[in-house]
Scaffold this motif. Structure first.
Motif, PDB file in Angstrom:
ATOM      1  N   UNK A  22       0.829  -1.207   0.000  1.00 24.93           N
ATOM      2  CA  UNK A  22       0.000   0.000   0.000  1.00 24.93           C
ATOM      3  C   UNK A  22       0.862   1.254   0.000  1.00 24.93           C
ATOM      4  N   UNK A  23       1.952   1.211   0.781  1.00 30.21           N
ATOM      5  CA  UNK A  23       2.857   2.362   0.829  1.00 30.21           C
ATOM      6  C   UNK A  23       3.504   2.583  -0.524  1.00 30.21           C
ATOM      7  N   UNK A  24       3.971   1.471  -1.156  1.00 30.02           N
ATOM      8  CA  UNK A  24       4.600   1.576  -2.474  1.00 30.02           C
ATOM      9  C   UNK A  24       3.627   2.137  -3.495  1.00 30.02           C
ATOM     10  N   UNK A  25       2.370   1.660  -3.453  1.00 30.32           N
ATOM     11  CA  UNK A  25       1.366   2.145  -4.390  1.00 30.32           C
ATOM     12  C   UNK A  25       1.061   3.609  -4.153  1.00 30.32           C
ATOM     13  N   UNK A  26       1.060   4.013  -2.867  1.00 25.80           N
ATOM     14  CA  UNK A  26       0.771   5.413  -2.539  1.00 25.80           C
ATOM     15  C   UNK A  26       1.868   6.331  -3.060  1.00 25.80           C
ATOM     16  N   UNK A  27       3.097   5.819  -3.149  1.00 26.98           N
ATOM     17  CA  UNK A  27       4.226   6.615  -3.621  1.00 26.98           C
ATOM     18  C   UNK A  27       4.387   6.541  -5.141  1.00 26.98           C
ATOM     19  N   UNK A  28       3.513   5.814  -5.807  1.00 24.56           N
ATOM     20  CA  UNK A  28       3.644   5.595  -7.242  1.00 24.56           C
ATOM     21  C   UNK A  28       3.293   6.854  -8.042  1.00 24.56           C
ATOM     22  N   UNK A 116      -0.966 -10.547 -17.931  1.00 25.88           N
ATOM     23  CA  UNK A 116      -1.071  -9.090 -18.103  1.00 25.88           C
ATOM     24  C   UNK A 116      -2.325  -8.546 -17.427  1.00 25.88           C
ATOM     25  N   UNK A 117      -2.241  -7.291 -17.022  1.00 29.96           N
ATOM     26  CA  UNK A 117      -3.377  -6.580 -16.443  1.00 29.96           C
ATOM     27  C   UNK A 117      -3.726  -5.412 -17.360  1.00 29.96           C
ATOM     28  N   UNK A 118      -4.831  -5.501 -18.127  1.00 24.08           N
ATOM     29  CA  UNK A 118      -5.187  -4.411 -19.046  1.00 24.08           C
ATOM     30  C   UNK A 118      -5.457  -3.102 -18.305  1.00 24.08           C
ATOM     31  N   UNK A 119      -5.011  -2.016 -18.906  1.00 25.72           N
ATOM     32  CA  UNK A 119      -5.215  -0.678 -18.334  1.00 25.72           C
ATOM     33  C   UNK A 119      -6.276   0.075 -19.121  1.00 25.72           C
ATOM     34  N   UNK A 120      -6.142   0.083 -20.442  1.00 23.05           N
ATOM     35  CA  UNK A 120      -7.103   0.842 -21.255  1.00 23.05           C
ATOM     36  C   UNK A 120      -6.918   0.536 -22.734  1.00 23.05           C
ATOM     37  N   UNK A 121      -7.966   0.814 -23.509  1.00 26.95           N
ATOM     38  CA  UNK A 121      -7.865   0.856 -24.969  1.00 26.95           C
ATOM     39  C   UNK A 121      -7.804   2.317 -25.369  1.00 26.95           C
ATOM     40  N   UNK A 122      -6.892   2.640 -26.282  1.00 23.15           N
ATOM     41  CA  UNK A 122      -6.663   4.032 -26.672  1.00 23.15           C
ATOM     42  C   UNK A 122      -7.286   4.355 -28.027  1.00 23.15           C
ATOM     43  N   UNK A 256      -1.218  -2.295 -21.113  1.00 24.25           N
ATOM     44  CA  UNK A 256      -1.334  -3.304 -20.065  1.00 24.25           C
ATOM     45  C   UNK A 256      -0.082  -3.299 -19.203  1.00 24.25           C
ATOM     46  N   UNK A 257      -0.241  -3.760 -17.982  1.00 18.54           N
ATOM     47  CA  UNK A 257       0.867  -3.884 -17.037  1.00 18.54           C
ATOM     48  C   UNK A 257       1.005  -5.353 -16.648  1.00 18.54           C
ATOM     49  N   UNK A 258       2.088  -5.726 -15.989  1.00 18.73           N
ATOM     50  CA  UNK A 258       2.208  -7.114 -15.529  1.00 18.73           C
ATOM     51  C   UNK A 258       1.079  -7.475 -14.561  1.00 18.73           C
ATOM     52  N   UNK A 259       0.677  -8.731 -14.585  1.00 15.34           N
ATOM     53  CA  UNK A 259      -0.340  -9.215 -13.659  1.00 15.34           C
ATOM     54  C   UNK A 259       0.109  -8.957 -12.226  1.00 15.34           C
ATOM     55  N   UNK A 260      -0.845  -8.675 -11.353  1.00 16.10           N
ATOM     56  CA  UNK A 260      -0.618  -8.406  -9.933  1.00 16.10           C
ATOM     57  C   UNK A 260      -0.047  -7.015  -9.660  1.00 16.10           C
ATOM     58  N   UNK A 261      -0.049  -6.150 -10.670  1.00 11.02           N
ATOM     59  CA  UNK A 261       0.282  -4.752 -10.410  1.00 11.02           C
ATOM     60  C   UNK A 261      -0.787  -4.178  -9.480  1.00 11.02           C
ATOM     61  N   UNK A 263      -3.715  -2.303  -7.738  1.00 13.67           N
ATOM     62  CA  UNK A 263      -4.831  -1.601  -8.372  1.00 13.67           C
ATOM     63  C   UNK A 263      -4.696  -0.089  -8.228  1.00 13.67           C
ATOM     64  N   UNK A 264      -4.016   0.349  -7.146  1.00 16.01           N
ATOM     65  CA  UNK A 264      -3.804   1.790  -6.967  1.00 16.01           C
ATOM     66  C   UNK A 264      -2.895   2.346  -8.061  1.00 16.01           C
ATOM     67  N   UNK A 265      -1.875   1.566  -8.439  1.00 18.48           N
ATOM     68  CA  UNK A 265      -0.966   2.001  -9.506  1.00 18.48           C
ATOM     69  C   UNK A 265      -1.671   1.995 -10.856  1.00 18.48           C
ATOM     70  N   UNK A 266      -2.491   0.969 -11.088  1.00 16.68           N
ATOM     71  CA  UNK A 266      -3.280   0.898 -12.324  1.00 16.68           C
ATOM     72  C   UNK A 266      -4.179   2.129 -12.429  1.00 16.68           C
ATOM     73  N   UNK A 267      -4.782   2.507 -11.305  1.00 18.06           N
ATOM     74  CA  UNK A 267      -5.697   3.662 -11.299  1.00 18.06           C
ATOM     75  C   UNK A 267      -4.961   4.950 -11.640  1.00 18.06           C
ATOM     76  N   UNK A 268      -3.747   5.108 -11.127  1.00 19.80           N
ATOM     77  CA  UNK A 268      -2.952   6.304 -11.421  1.00 19.80           C
ATOM     78  C   UNK A 268      -2.620   6.357 -12.908  1.00 19.80           C
ATOM     79  N   UNK A 269      -2.184   5.229 -13.456  1.00 19.26           N
ATOM     80  CA  UNK A 269      -1.846   5.167 -14.885  1.00 19.26           C
ATOM     81  C   UNK A 269      -3.078   5.424 -15.746  1.00 19.26           C
ATOM     82  N   UNK A 270      -4.172   4.781 -15.411  1.00 13.01           N
ATOM     83  CA  UNK A 270      -5.401   4.955 -16.186  1.00 13.01           C
ATOM     84  C   UNK A 270      -5.849   6.410 -16.194  1.00 13.01           C
ATOM     85  N   UNK A 271      -5.781   7.049 -15.037  1.00 11.52           N
ATOM     86  CA  UNK A 271      -6.191   8.453 -14.933  1.00 11.52           C
ATOM     87  C   UNK A 271      -5.316   9.352 -15.799  1.00 11.52           C
ATOM     88  N   UNK A 272      -4.003   9.131 -15.745  1.00  9.65           N
ATOM     89  CA  UNK A 272      -3.076   9.967 -16.518  1.00  9.65           C
ATOM     90  C   UNK A 272      -3.295   9.794 -18.016  1.00  9.65           C
TER      91      UNK A 272
END
Length: 321
Positions: A22-28, A116-122, A256-261, A263-272
């Protein structure tokens, strides 16, 4: 007493791991983000990836840098992505071959979308039929009529067996009742563009964007897009539905990101990336290259992938491919 101590120690260790994640994800992100494009530099997927990442990094405290790792029909680069630490600092770009060609053919041991963990379609990009000026064809109707009158005489270039363009030409033959002289070209569409220029081909199937150079020079002409909707960037090129055929095929850009990334990091990437996608700069630019902006977020993109595989694999089964 000992078992209670061990139990408490185990629970404490689990709690520490969760807290650490959680700390690592918060610092992402804590460092620059690596975006792996599994094609050589200079192609359409590379251009789109670089453009949107340049805008997306403005929403982040760190930069996004593109690394081109081609090979094995995108598998080489994407397998490097899946082997990276699942912390959000490595992201991969997926195209049609990543989602359809590789899984269908089981071509590369160890490659799997399940890693893989899908992030978005562009974006989405319809395939199109482009004719050489040497062919003498000026419309889709002329091309089909020639193929009907002289079976196997119209030379049409596509990517290798199993690719989207290859499936498209076989489906088109079935729907129109014609037989083309189909010639396959490995790699990017540049080989097909050269063949159109030299007169080696009468026509080819790929995106209009892939052939924008020779279309712009007047050496080739787009006669139809394999879509049910009109592309506003190319108003002079009708969709194939205009002629009564239902055939949609093309490519797309997924992240997409590696599986088990986390969800907080995925959310940051998706938002950006979503903010970058919605920016006037990206929307204006993507229109100039003839690609359709088409966003799907992390909650929807996996279902879309599943549906695409199901429908496409059925077509392949029907065609015995």
């Amino acid at each position: 007493m000992l078992s209670k101590i061990l139990k408490n120690t185990f629970i404490g260790a689990i709690g520490a791991c969760i807290l650490s994640s959680s700390v690592l994800a918060a610092d992402f992100p804590s460092k620059d983000i690596r975006l792996i494009v599994p094609w050589p530099a200079g192609g359409g997927a590379d251009a789109i990836s670089r453009k949107i990442s340049n805008i997306a990094e403005q929403e982040l405290p760190k930069s996004i840098y593109v690394e081109n790792i081609g090979g094995a029909v995108t598998a080489t680069g994407l397998m490097q992505m899946t082997r990276s630490r699942p912390d959000g600092h490595t992201v991969g770009v997926l195209t049609y071959d990543s989602v359809i060609t590789l899984p269908r053919g089981k071509m590369v041991p160890g490659y799997s979308l399940e890693k893989m963990q899908p992030i978005a379609r562009i974006t989405r990009e319809a395939d199109a039929i482009v004719v050489s000026k040497h062919s003498g064809f000026n419309s889709f109707e002329e091309l089909i009529n020639a193929a009907k009158e002289n079976p196997n005489s119209v030379r049409i270039g596509v990517a290798p067996k199993g690719s989207g363009p290859y499936l498209a030409v076989r489906r088109l033959e079935k729907q129109t009742g014609v037989t083309f002289n189909v010639i396959t070209y490995p790699g990017s569409s540049s080989a097909e563009a050269e063949a159109l220029l030299s007169g080696e081909l009468d026509a080819a199937i790929s995106s209009l964007g892939d052939f924008s150079g020779i279309i712009g020079s007047g050496d080739a002409k787009g006669v139809v897009e394999l879509s049910i909707e009109q592309n506003p960037s190319f108003p002079s090129v009708p969709p194939v539905s205009t002629y009564g055929y239902h055939l949609e095929t093309g490519s797309f850009i997924l992240l997409a990101a590696p599986k088990n990334t986390p969800k907080e990091s995925i959310a940051v990437l998706e938002s950006a990336f979503k903010k970058a996608f919605e920016s006037e700069e990206f929307q204006t630019w993507v229109a100039t290259v003839g690609v359709t902006p088409s966003w799907l977020g992390s909650t929807d993109v996996q279902a879309w992938i599943n549906d695409l595989q199901t429908s496409t694999f059925k077509v392949m089964d029907d065609l015995n491919l």
